[in-house]
Design a protein around this motif. Sequence first.
Motif, short mmCIF file in Angstrom:
data_model
loop_
_atom_site.label_atom_id
_atom_site.label_comp_id
_atom_site.label_asym_id
_atom_site.label_seq_id
_atom_site.Cartn_x
_atom_site.Cartn_y
_atom_site.Cartn_z
N PHE A 290 49.10 41.87 34.96
CA PHE A 290 49.61 41.99 35.86
C PHE A 290 49.87 43.67 36.21
CE2 PHE A 290 52.14 37.95 36.31
CZ PHE A 290 51.62 37.63 37.16
N ASP A 291 48.62 43.81 37.68
CA ASP A 291 48.79 45.91 37.18
C ASP A 291 50.28 46.27 37.64
OD1 ASP A 291 49.18 45.31 40.47
OD2 ASP A 291 47.21 45.41 40.11
N GLN A 292 50.25 47.69 37.97
CA GLN A 292 51.40 48.28 38.39
C GLN A 292 51.99 48.19 39.45
OE1 GLN A 292 48.71 49.87 38.29
NE2 GLN A 292 47.61 51.46 39.23
N ASN A 293 51.42 47.23 40.21
CA ASN A 293 51.77 46.31 42.03
C ASN A 293 52.30 45.35 41.57
OD1 ASN A 293 51.33 49.18 43.08
ND2 ASN A 293 48.78 48.69 43.24
N GLY A 294 52.05 44.76 40.48
CA GLY A 294 52.93 42.95 40.63
C GLY A 294 51.15 42.81 40.88
N ARG A 295 50.19 42.61 40.86
CA ARG A 295 49.33 41.97 40.91
C ARG A 295 48.18 41.72 40.34
NH1 ARG A 295 46.28 45.93 45.50
NH2 ARG A 295 46.22 46.97 43.11
N PRO A 296 47.69 40.30 39.66
CA PRO A 296 46.99 39.24 38.35
C PRO A 296 46.15 40.38 38.08
CG PRO A 296 48.09 37.64 40.63
CD PRO A 296 48.08 38.82 41.07
N ALA A 297 46.23 40.45 37.13
CA ALA A 297 45.05 40.85 36.13
C ALA A 297 44.48 40.46 34.92
CB ALA A 297 45.47 42.53 36.41
N ILE A 353 46.24 34.42 40.20
CA ILE A 353 46.93 34.12 38.49
C ILE A 353 46.05 32.74 37.97
CG2 ILE A 353 49.38 33.10 37.36
CD1 ILE A 353 50.64 33.76 39.33
N GLU A 354 45.58 32.56 38.39
CA GLU A 354 44.88 31.23 38.34
C GLU A 354 43.66 31.44 37.71
OE1 GLU A 354 42.91 26.77 38.51
OE2 GLU A 354 44.12 27.84 40.51
N GLU A 355 43.24 32.64 38.34
CA GLU A 355 41.94 33.09 38.36
C GLU A 355 42.09 34.36 37.50
OE1 GLU A 355 39.35 33.05 43.08
OE2 GLU A 355 40.94 34.74 42.23
N SER A 356 42.56 34.74 36.93
CA SER A 356 43.10 35.87 36.23
C SER A 356 43.57 34.79 34.81
CB SER A 356 44.57 36.63 36.19
OG SER A 356 45.09 36.25 36.52
N THR A 357 44.17 34.31 34.28
CA THR A 357 43.85 33.33 33.45
C THR A 357 43.32 32.30 32.92
OG1 THR A 357 46.20 32.83 34.20
CG2 THR A 357 44.93 31.30 32.52
N ASN A 358 41.92 32.07 34.15
CA ASN A 358 41.09 31.87 33.07
C ASN A 358 39.83 32.80 32.74
OD1 ASN A 358 41.28 29.23 34.58
ND2 ASN A 358 40.66 28.77 35.71
N LEU A 359 40.07 34.09 34.08
CA LEU A 359 38.76 34.93 33.46
C LEU A 359 39.24 35.47 31.75
CD1 LEU A 359 36.75 36.84 34.44
CD2 LEU A 359 38.83 38.65 35.64
N ALA A 360 40.72 35.53 31.63
CA ALA A 360 41.11 36.02 30.27
C ALA A 360 40.25 34.58 29.38
CB ALA A 360 42.79 36.02 30.06
N VAL A 361 40.41 33.53 30.00
CA VAL A 361 39.68 32.57 29.05
C VAL A 361 38.41 32.36 28.61
CG1 VAL A 361 39.12 30.04 28.85
CG2 VAL A 361 41.65 30.79 29.32
N LEU A 362 37.52 33.15 29.91
CA LEU A 362 36.32 33.33 29.32
C LEU A 362 35.97 34.69 28.50
CD1 LEU A 362 34.87 32.26 32.72
CD2 LEU A 362 34.76 30.74 30.72
N LEU A 363 36.89 35.12 28.91
CA LEU A 363 36.66 36.93 27.68
C LEU A 363 36.71 36.52 26.57
CD1 LEU A 363 37.19 39.82 30.92
CD2 LEU A 363 35.42 38.51 29.93
N ARG A 364 37.84 36.00 26.50
CA ARG A 364 38.08 35.98 25.43
C ARG A 364 36.95 34.89 24.58
NH1 ARG A 364 43.65 35.09 26.58
NH2 ARG A 364 43.31 32.37 26.94
N ALA A 365 36.80 33.88 24.67
CA ALA A 365 35.42 33.29 23.88
C ALA A 365 34.47 33.55 23.33
CB ALA A 365 35.10 31.70 25.22
N GLY A 366 34.45 33.99 25.01
CA GLY A 366 32.63 35.72 24.91
C GLY A 366 31.60 34.88 26.24
N ALA A 367 31.01 35.76 25.45
CA ALA A 367 29.56 35.60 26.92
C ALA A 367 28.65 34.14 26.39
CB ALA A 367 28.91 36.38 27.23
N LEU A 368 28.21 33.25 27.04
CA LEU A 368 27.33 32.71 26.60
C LEU A 368 25.99 33.69 26.72
CD1 LEU A 368 27.89 29.53 29.48
CD2 LEU A 368 27.92 29.53 26.25
#
Length: 553
Positions: A290-297, A353-368
């Motif tokens: 979450f960022d400093q304003n409590g929004r998903p990041a 929250i779901e979009e930030s979680t999925n983005l983190a998963v994609l970035l950890r896995a790497g780019a196709l």
Amino acid sequence: MLQISTWKRVLIWAFTALILFMAVPNLFYPRVESHNDALKQIEAAGATPELQEAVSAWPSWMPSGLLNLGLDLRGGAYLLADVQVEDVYAERMNGYWPEVRDALREKRDTVGAIRRVDGPAGELHVKIANPEARAEAIETAKGVSRPILSLTGVGSNDIEVTGQGDTLIVTLSEAEKIATDDRTVKQSLEIVRRRVDEAGTREPSIQRQGETRIIIQVPGIGSAQELKDLIGQTAKLTFHPVVSRTSDPEANPGARNLLVPSMDESGTYYIIEETFVVSGDELTDAQPSFDQNGRPAVSFRFNPTGARKFGDYTRDNIGSPFAIVLDNEVISAPTIQDHIPGGSGIITGNFTIEESTNLAVLLRAGALPAEMTFLQERTIGPELGADSIEAGRIATIVAFIAVLAFMWLSYGLFGIFANIALIINVGLIFGLLSIIGATLTLPGIAGIVLTVGMAVDANVLVFERIREELKTARGPSRAIELGYEKALSAILDANVTTFITAAILFALGSGPVRGFAITLGLGILTSVFCAIYITRMLIVMWFERRRPKTIEV
């Protein structure tokens, strides 16, 4: 005389009991499955009363390995994807431009001024001011080539350079294209596997098919679209200097710049430099936060090389905007407020929250490395899987009853011994499948049913040999011993040839064919073990107890 030493008896029964013990969790499948899932969730996110209750439903001292159910038994999603390997050629040529440019600059006195001009995708076109020096320019450009590191390209270089008038044309060599295609598909395969594993799915099957295709089967997932959403994005993350902003989607970005839309659909477009400062390939971790304003990041961290680049750029460009680009869309363009030396930062945007979680998963896995086109997609409902399980259960029961009845009617008491060994045999198959973590599919069930039918072959050979020995007026003890001795070679020959067939099916097949080969191969091993050791042990124990003067087989 029939003799089996005590230590052999103990070893055989201990081994059999251990494998059967490992098969016990499959008798309580839903309970053990909930136990295993709860343990994974506790490890990932901490304990809750509900998870603790699910864990306590199965004793910790009992084995918890299960026979995994495949796509056709559990339901799930199936995709056939084609990797667009040609996309990589253009990126490779873009990567070669700085090297070719620097090499030709050293020959500026001869070839004159140089500049890059537009050309077809996958080709690098370089215009020189002095066409008479084209041959020397070609040789100079060839100097940046590298030998191909593959078995098919030994002795070849990775680029070819030709000339046409005042223009040099640089392309990948055919051998390098073959090697690049292979690397691209292998990398795509690994990244897809990492993305699917990150999402917590159960026993996916991800395999290469042919030259550029990948089969993805994920049991338990809701739909093919859900699976496509997980793996279909390239998730290519790059960090670019911002030139300007505009609301005109037709604006001319200028040479070596890109016009990229904003992800927030505000109608804003960014003109960014084509050359990125840092790429997602240099990320070592990404986590939802979450960022400093409590929004998903999404918080991220670079490796040492990326951290140095990121730190140097933020130090030299304080007060300048910095675009974070994901799949050719600007998700955030913050202004650099201060030097960021640690190689870590946070990506903010209009995320759920779901979009930030999925983005983190994609970035950890790497780019196709290249785009994937989905040629086939299927969603298999759990109801169909339940029907398949029921059909397989009925087929197995019918086969079991038929074989048990045949052996009892044909060989009497000896047939009962063979039937006991057959029941143990099936338990051993399930135990071994659970130990190796195999996935059971509908063809796998067919392999088990086939094994049930074949499992008594060895016993039939032994019993027929014992019958023949009894006709020679030998005593029952000697007849049993000779029956096992003379039938052993035939048993091994028949089962070794079938096992070779199973091994070939496993090596050359894929998906369901492999499932069939695994159950068939394990069934052959357990069948031979039960025929040579278990059935014989039962006969010896009965013979030692009763000491009959004559026997009937």
